[in-house]
Design a protein around this motif. Structure first.
Motif, mmCIF file in Angstrom:
data_model
loop_
_atom_site.group_PDB
_atom_site.id
_atom_site.type_symbol
_atom_site.label_atom_id
_atom_site.label_comp_id
_atom_site.label_asym_id
_atom_site.label_seq_id
_atom_site.Cartn_x
_atom_site.Cartn_y
_atom_site.Cartn_z
ATOM 1 N N SER A 3 18.543 58.964 73.330
ATOM 2 C CA SER A 3 17.768 58.161 72.787
ATOM 3 C C SER A 3 16.215 58.318 73.371
ATOM 4 O O SER A 3 15.149 58.038 72.482
ATOM 5 N N GLN A 4 16.268 58.508 74.852
ATOM 6 C CA GLN A 4 14.993 58.707 75.759
ATOM 7 C C GLN A 4 14.059 59.766 75.012
ATOM 8 O O GLN A 4 12.916 59.560 74.847
ATOM 9 N N LYS A 90 14.956 43.195 76.202
ATOM 10 C CA LYS A 90 16.104 43.682 75.547
ATOM 11 C C LYS A 90 16.970 42.849 74.717
ATOM 12 O O LYS A 90 17.430 43.156 73.880
ATOM 13 N N ALA A 91 17.356 41.567 75.341
ATOM 14 C CA ALA A 91 17.960 40.629 74.945
ATOM 15 C C ALA A 91 17.164 40.212 73.317
ATOM 16 O O ALA A 91 18.068 40.081 72.252
ATOM 17 N N CYS A 220 24.263 53.937 68.774
ATOM 18 C CA CYS A 220 23.288 54.026 69.705
ATOM 19 C C CYS A 220 23.437 53.125 71.033
ATOM 20 O O CYS A 220 24.217 52.342 71.297
ATOM 21 N N GLU A 221 22.479 53.732 72.054
ATOM 22 C CA GLU A 221 22.716 53.159 73.346
ATOM 23 C C GLU A 221 21.617 51.968 73.536
ATOM 24 O O GLU A 221 20.462 52.022 72.841
ATOM 25 N N GLY A 222 21.833 51.269 74.332
ATOM 26 C CA GLY A 222 20.599 50.136 74.538
ATOM 27 C C GLY A 222 20.707 48.967 73.682
ATOM 28 O O GLY A 222 21.515 48.616 73.055
ATOM 29 N N ALA A 223 19.761 48.257 73.835
ATOM 30 C CA ALA A 223 19.469 46.968 72.764
ATOM 31 C C ALA A 223 19.371 47.283 71.522
ATOM 32 O O ALA A 223 19.652 46.243 70.688
#
Length: 455
Positions: A3-4, A90-91, A220-223
């Protein structure tokens, strides 16, 4: 690819190349969406006749009228997620994602019910010619079955764009668009289903695209990862999304109302005029949707830089978008005028339809850059937190002026030229207003910047 690597860094480095690269997949996505409708019209125009072409074309402004309010909320999603991303919250990103998908599901089913129930009465109110209203009603009733999928897809795409990923939504539409064309040809040519066939192909392709993009969000990864059991409406995020998105939706709604009135005026000339206007509108929309890609880029880039408190970059974003608008107008607008006859020939071989279509294209393209300014600058302004002012500018400069034009000048001179001239005149008025509002908002942001630096 991680994703980066997919996501563009909007808050650091030169902007021109990044904005253009970010906008390219959005252009492709919008063009593919247009191709859905174009495929409908090409197939019915050549295999079911001019009346079927007119029947599909007569529905466009009405469909936009019904769905545009909820679609405007996706603008709120882009701004809110982009700001949270720029600020590294992120939250908050996660809450915005799950709230947005919940809104899109509710909105999609609401629009579907409204559209199916009221499409025929609304078509009658618009003065749709009697020889095509039955076909238009069939098309719309089937089409509106796709709106839940269409709504969720657009909100999910808005989430991905907000974090800098404009590519994957394009990939999914390529797959869905290919399937759409295949089913279009099969339903109309093989099964002889006419307008019902092209509408059914739209429904199938829309649900395929939404399945693909939701699987993407779930993986997806992350938030931004979507977890179905966490889907709920966070009241604080809902408030932020509605505060920015509702005025955008209202602007789109008001704009659609004015377009419905113009479509009613088009209908007064008969089904040949309806067919020619619909074909020409589809050709013009390829220029307009290219410019709308800069609108989406403006929202995402400005939103992230606002979140990161890098206010000075907003000026550069505005300059880059303006240059891109003029370049698109000169290149694509010029090509549209030069090859207008050939482009219209894709839709129909009827010489009367083509003649009127060329007239409309020539009038529209004279000042089409003003349409781009009118559409792109509100993206900059909304991302700075000023969402009501752009709505008012569109209401006065475009919607009210179009109503006045139809009630006065068009009534006095009931001709095709006077009707089509309504567009560039009102684009110019609204565009001037939107640019002025941007500079007002930018001055306010500069004052905030000075205060923050002095603290």
């Amino acid at each position: 690819m991680s994703s980066q690597n997919r996501n563009i860094d909007m808050c650091n480095g030169p902007l021109f190349k990044k904005i253009f690269i970010f906008a390219l997949p959005i252009m492709a996505m919008y063009i593919l969406q247009l191709m859905f409708n174009t495929a409908d019209m090409v197939v019915v125009g050549h295999f079911s006749g001019s009346k079927a072409l007119a029947a599909v074309g007569a529905t466009g402004s009405l469909i936009n009228l019904v769905i545009t309010l909820f679609m405007g909320l996706s603008v709120g999603t882009t701004v809110v997620v982009a700001r949270d991303c720029g600020a590294g919250r992120k939250a908050d990103i996660s809450r915005s994602v799950h709230t947005s998908i919940a809104i899109s599901i509710i909105g999609g089913f609401t629009v579907m019910v409204i559209g199916i129930i009221f499409c025929k009465p609304l078509l009658k109110m618009m003065g749709t010619p009697e020889d095509i209203i039955g076909l238009s009603t069939i098309y719309m009733k089937i089409y509106f079955i796709s709106t839940p999928a269409n709504m969720v897809y657009n909100f999910a795409a808005a989430i991905l764009r907000a974090v800098g990923d404009s590519r994957r939504p394009m990939y999914y539409l390529i797959i869905a668009g290919t399937i759409h064309v295949i089913f279009n040809l099969f339903f109309v040519i093989v099964l002889n289903m006419g307008v019902a066939g092209v509408a059914s192909a739209t429904v199938i392709s829309e649900y395929i695209s939404v399945i693909l993009i939701m699987v993407c969000l779930c993986r997806c990864e992350g938030a931004i990862r979507f977890i179905p059991r966490k889907m709920c409406i966070d009241k604080h995020k809902l408030k932020d999304i509605v505060r920015i998105g509702l005025p955008a939706g209202m602007q789109g709604l008001l704009f659609s109302i004015s377009n419905v009135l113009i479509q009613s005026a088009v209908n007064s000339f008969g089904s040949i005029m309806v067919a020619s206007s619909a074909a020409a509108s589809n050709v013009e929309n390829y220029v307009g949707t290219t410019m709308n890609a800069y609108y989406n880029a403006a929202i995402s880039f400005t939103g992230q830089n606002m979140g990161a408190k890098k206010y000075n970059r907003i000026d550069t974003i505005a300059k880059v978008c303006t240059v891109l608008i003029f370049a698109t107008w000169i290149l694509l607008g010029g090509a549209t005028v030069i090859f207008g006859k050939q482009l219209l020939g894709i839709f129909t071989s009827d010489p009367e339809v083509i003649k009127l279509g060329i007239l409309r294209i020539n009038i529209m393209m004279v000042a089409y850059f003003t349409c781009g300014m009118m559409n792109v600058y509100p993206g900059l302004t909304r991302s700075m937190g000023y969402s009501i002012s752009p709505m008012i500018s569109t209401l006065v400069g475009a919607c009210l002026m179009r109503i006045l034009w139809l009630a006065t000048i068009f009534t006095w001179h009931h001709t095709e030229v006077v009707l089509f001239a309504c567009y560039p005149v009102t684009w110019a008025l609204a565009g001037i207003g939107q640019v002025g509002i941007f500079f007002y908002a930018r001055r306010k942001i500069r004052k905030v910047n000075v205060k923050e630096l002095s603290c």
